[in-house]
Design a protein around this motif. Structure first.
Motif, PDB file in Angstrom:
ATOM      1  N   LEU A  21      -2.712 -17.217 -25.172  1.00 17.60           N
ATOM      2  CA  LEU A  21      -2.319 -17.588 -23.812  1.00 17.60           C
ATOM      3  C   LEU A  21      -1.203 -16.684 -23.307  1.00 17.60           C
ATOM      4  N   SER A  22      -0.254 -16.388 -24.182  1.00 18.25           N
ATOM      5  CA  SER A  22       0.848 -15.512 -23.812  1.00 18.25           C
ATOM      6  C   SER A  22       0.339 -14.105 -23.508  1.00 18.25           C
ATOM      7  N   GLU A  23      -0.567 -13.619 -24.318  1.00 15.10           N
ATOM      8  CA  GLU A  23      -1.160 -12.297 -24.102  1.00 15.10           C
ATOM      9  C   GLU A  23      -1.943 -12.273 -22.792  1.00 15.10           C
ATOM     10  N   PHE A  24      -2.700 -13.326 -22.528  1.00 16.40           N
ATOM     11  CA  PHE A  24      -3.461 -13.427 -21.287  1.00 16.40           C
ATOM     12  C   PHE A  24      -2.531 -13.386 -20.076  1.00 16.40           C
ATOM     13  N   GLY A  25      -1.466 -14.155 -20.112  1.00 18.52           N
ATOM     14  CA  GLY A  25      -0.498 -14.175 -19.020  1.00 18.52           C
ATOM     15  C   GLY A  25       0.146 -12.815 -18.809  1.00 18.52           C
ATOM     16  N   ALA A  26       0.466 -12.153 -19.902  1.00 24.18           N
ATOM     17  CA  ALA A  26       1.070 -10.814 -19.808  1.00 24.18           C
ATOM     18  C   ALA A  26       0.094  -9.820 -19.189  1.00 24.18           C
ATOM     19  N   ARG A  27      -1.172  -9.896 -19.559  1.00 25.49           N
ATOM     20  CA  ARG A  27      -2.177  -8.984 -18.991  1.00 25.49           C
ATOM     21  C   ARG A  27      -2.384  -9.241 -17.505  1.00 25.49           C
ATOM     22  N   MET A  28      -2.425 -10.503 -17.108  1.00 22.94           N
ATOM     23  CA  MET A  28      -2.582 -10.833 -15.695  1.00 22.94           C
ATOM     24  C   MET A  28      -1.363 -10.367 -14.888  1.00 22.94           C
ATOM     25  N   SER A  29      -0.163 -10.559 -15.418  1.00 24.14           N
ATOM     26  CA  SER A  29       1.052 -10.105 -14.734  1.00 24.14           C
ATOM     27  C   SER A  29       1.083  -8.589 -14.621  1.00 24.14           C
ATOM     28  N   TRP A  30       0.707  -7.911 -15.702  1.00 26.98           N
ATOM     29  CA  TRP A  30       0.654  -6.451 -15.674  1.00 26.98           C
ATOM     30  C   TRP A  30      -0.324  -5.973 -14.610  1.00 26.98           C
ATOM     31  N   LEU A  31      -1.492  -6.614 -14.536  1.00 27.77           N
ATOM     32  CA  LEU A  31      -2.501  -6.224 -13.557  1.00 27.77           C
ATOM     33  C   LEU A  31      -1.996  -6.462 -12.131  1.00 27.77           C
ATOM     34  N   ALA A  32      -1.353  -7.579 -11.885  1.00 25.24           N
ATOM     35  CA  ALA A  32      -0.799  -7.863 -10.557  1.00 25.24           C
ATOM     36  C   ALA A  32       0.246  -6.813 -10.179  1.00 25.24           C
ATOM     37  N   ASP A  33       1.127  -6.482 -11.118  1.00 23.77           N
ATOM     38  CA  ASP A  33       2.141  -5.454 -10.864  1.00 23.77           C
ATOM     39  C   ASP A  33       1.496  -4.110 -10.544  1.00 23.77           C
ATOM     40  N   ARG A  34       0.495  -3.753 -11.309  1.00 23.69           N
ATOM     41  CA  ARG A  34      -0.208  -2.469 -11.111  1.00 23.69           C
ATOM     42  C   ARG A  34      -0.886  -2.429  -9.738  1.00 23.69           C
ATOM     43  N   MET A  35      -1.505  -3.533  -9.344  1.00 19.75           N
ATOM     44  CA  MET A  35      -2.155  -3.594  -8.031  1.00 19.75           C
ATOM     45  C   MET A  35      -1.135  -3.423  -6.909  1.00 19.75           C
ATOM     46  N   ILE A  36       0.017  -4.045  -7.036  1.00 17.76           N
ATOM     47  CA  ILE A  36       1.059  -3.930  -6.024  1.00 17.76           C
ATOM     48  C   ILE A  36       1.552  -2.491  -5.952  1.00 17.76           C
ATOM     49  N   LEU A  37       1.828  -1.908  -7.095  1.00 18.22           N
ATOM     50  CA  LEU A  37       2.340  -0.541  -7.141  1.00 18.22           C
ATOM     51  C   LEU A  37       1.334   0.448  -6.551  1.00 18.22           C
ATOM     52  N   GLU A  38       0.115   0.420  -7.040  1.00 22.02           N
ATOM     53  CA  GLU A  38      -0.905   1.343  -6.557  1.00 22.02           C
ATOM     54  C   GLU A  38      -1.290   1.062  -5.111  1.00 22.02           C
ATOM     55  N   GLY A  39      -1.454  -0.186  -4.784  1.00 17.76           N
ATOM     56  CA  GLY A  39      -1.876  -0.547  -3.443  1.00 17.76           C
ATOM     57  C   GLY A  39      -0.874  -0.155  -2.379  1.00 17.76           C
ATOM     58  N   SER A  40       0.398  -0.390  -2.639  1.00 14.52           N
ATOM     59  CA  SER A  40       1.416  -0.057  -1.637  1.00 14.52           C
ATOM     60  C   SER A  40       1.618   1.447  -1.524  1.00 14.52           C
ATOM     61  N   ARG A  41       1.375   2.183  -2.591  1.00 17.41           N
ATOM     62  CA  ARG A  41       1.497   3.643  -2.553  1.00 17.41           C
ATOM     63  C   ARG A  41       0.308   4.314  -1.873  1.00 17.41           C
ATOM     64  N   GLN A  42      -0.871   3.733  -2.025  1.00 16.16           N
ATOM     65  CA  GLN A  42      -2.097   4.393  -1.596  1.00 16.16           C
ATOM     66  C   GLN A  42      -2.560   4.005  -0.203  1.00 16.16           C
ATOM     67  N   THR A  43      -1.752   3.304   0.528  1.00 17.36           N
ATOM     68  CA  THR A  43      -2.170   2.921   1.873  1.00 17.36           C
ATOM     69  C   THR A  43      -1.070   3.210   2.875  1.00 17.36           C
ATOM     70  N   GLY A  44      -1.467   3.754   4.001  1.00 15.88           N
ATOM     71  CA  GLY A  44      -0.524   3.944   5.082  1.00 15.88           C
ATOM     72  C   GLY A  44      -0.682   2.854   6.126  1.00 15.88           C
ATOM     73  N   GLU A  45      -1.848   2.224   6.117  1.00 13.01           N
ATOM     74  CA  GLU A  45      -2.138   1.193   7.108  1.00 13.01           C
ATOM     75  C   GLU A  45      -1.910  -0.218   6.586  1.00 13.01           C
ATOM     76  N   GLY A  46      -1.637  -0.352   5.283  1.00  7.50           N
ATOM     77  CA  GLY A  46      -1.298  -1.661   4.740  1.00  7.50           C
ATOM     78  C   GLY A  46      -2.416  -2.423   4.074  1.00  7.50           C
ATOM     79  N   ASN A  47      -3.596  -1.823   3.936  1.00 12.59           N
ATOM     80  CA  ASN A  47      -4.734  -2.522   3.317  1.00 12.59           C
ATOM     81  C   ASN A  47      -5.260  -1.738   2.129  1.00 12.59           C
ATOM     82  N   ARG A  48      -5.599  -2.456   1.085  1.00 11.99           N
ATOM     83  CA  ARG A  48      -6.192  -1.829  -0.099  1.00 11.99           C
ATOM     84  C   ARG A  48      -7.183  -2.801  -0.692  1.00 11.99           C
ATOM     85  N   ILE A  49      -8.374  -2.301  -1.026  1.00  7.62           N
ATOM     86  CA  ILE A  49      -9.416  -3.119  -1.640  1.00  7.62           C
ATOM     87  C   ILE A  49      -9.600  -2.650  -3.084  1.00  7.62           C
ATOM     88  N   PHE A  50      -9.526  -3.608  -4.007  1.00  2.00           N
ATOM     89  CA  PHE A  50      -9.744  -3.348  -5.430  1.00  2.00           C
ATOM     90  C   PHE A  50     -11.053  -3.999  -5.842  1.00  2.00           C
TER      91      PHE A  50
END
Length: 102
Positions: A21-50
Motif C-alpha cells: 500500500l505504501s509503495e502504491f501510494g508513493a507511485r501514485m504521488s510520483w506520477l501526479a508530481d510528474r504530470m504537474i511538472l511535465e504538463g505545466s512546462r509543456q503548455t503555453g495555453e494551460g491544457n495538457r492531455i495525458f
C-alpha cells in the motif's frame, strides 16, 4: 449535520500488505508530481492531455483497465494548486493549469 465515525480494525494483515500500500501510494504521488511538472512546462495555453497508455509506461499502473485508479489519480492531481481542472476522457486524463503556472 450528522457526523459518523467508523473504526476499522486492521490486525491480522501481513506486513507485506502495508508495504505494498505504501509503495502504491508513493507511485501514485510520483506520477501526479510528474504530470504537474511535465504538463505545466509543456503548455503555453494551460491544457495538457495525458493518455493512460503514456502514464502506464511511466509507472506501470493499469489506469485504462481500472477506472477507480484513474479517478484516484484525477482526484490527487486536481488537489494541487497548479491544476484548475482534471477530466477523464475515455482513455486519457486532461488537465487544465492556472496560467501563472505555465
Amino acid at each position: 449535520i450528522r457526523l459518523t465515525m467508523v473504526l476499522i480494525s486492521i490486525s491480522g494483515f501481513p506486513a507485506q500488505f502495508f508495504e505494498s500500500l505504501s509503495e502504491f501510494g508513493a507511485r501514485m504521488s510520483w506520477l501526479a508530481d510528474r504530470m504537474i511538472l511535465e504538463g505545466s512546462r509543456q503548455t503555453g495555453e494551460g491544457n495538457r492531455i495525458f493518455s493512460f497508455e503514456e502514464l502506464q509506461e511511466l509507472c506501470d499502473l493499469p489506469l485504462s483497465a481500472n477506472p477507480a485508479l484513474a479517478e484516484l489519480l484525477a482526484d490527487m492531481v486536481v488537489e494541487r494548486p497548479e491544476v484548475r481542472l482534471a477530466n477523464i476522457r475515455g482513455d486519457c486524463l486532461a488537465l487544465s493549469f492556472y496560467p501563472e503556472y505555465c
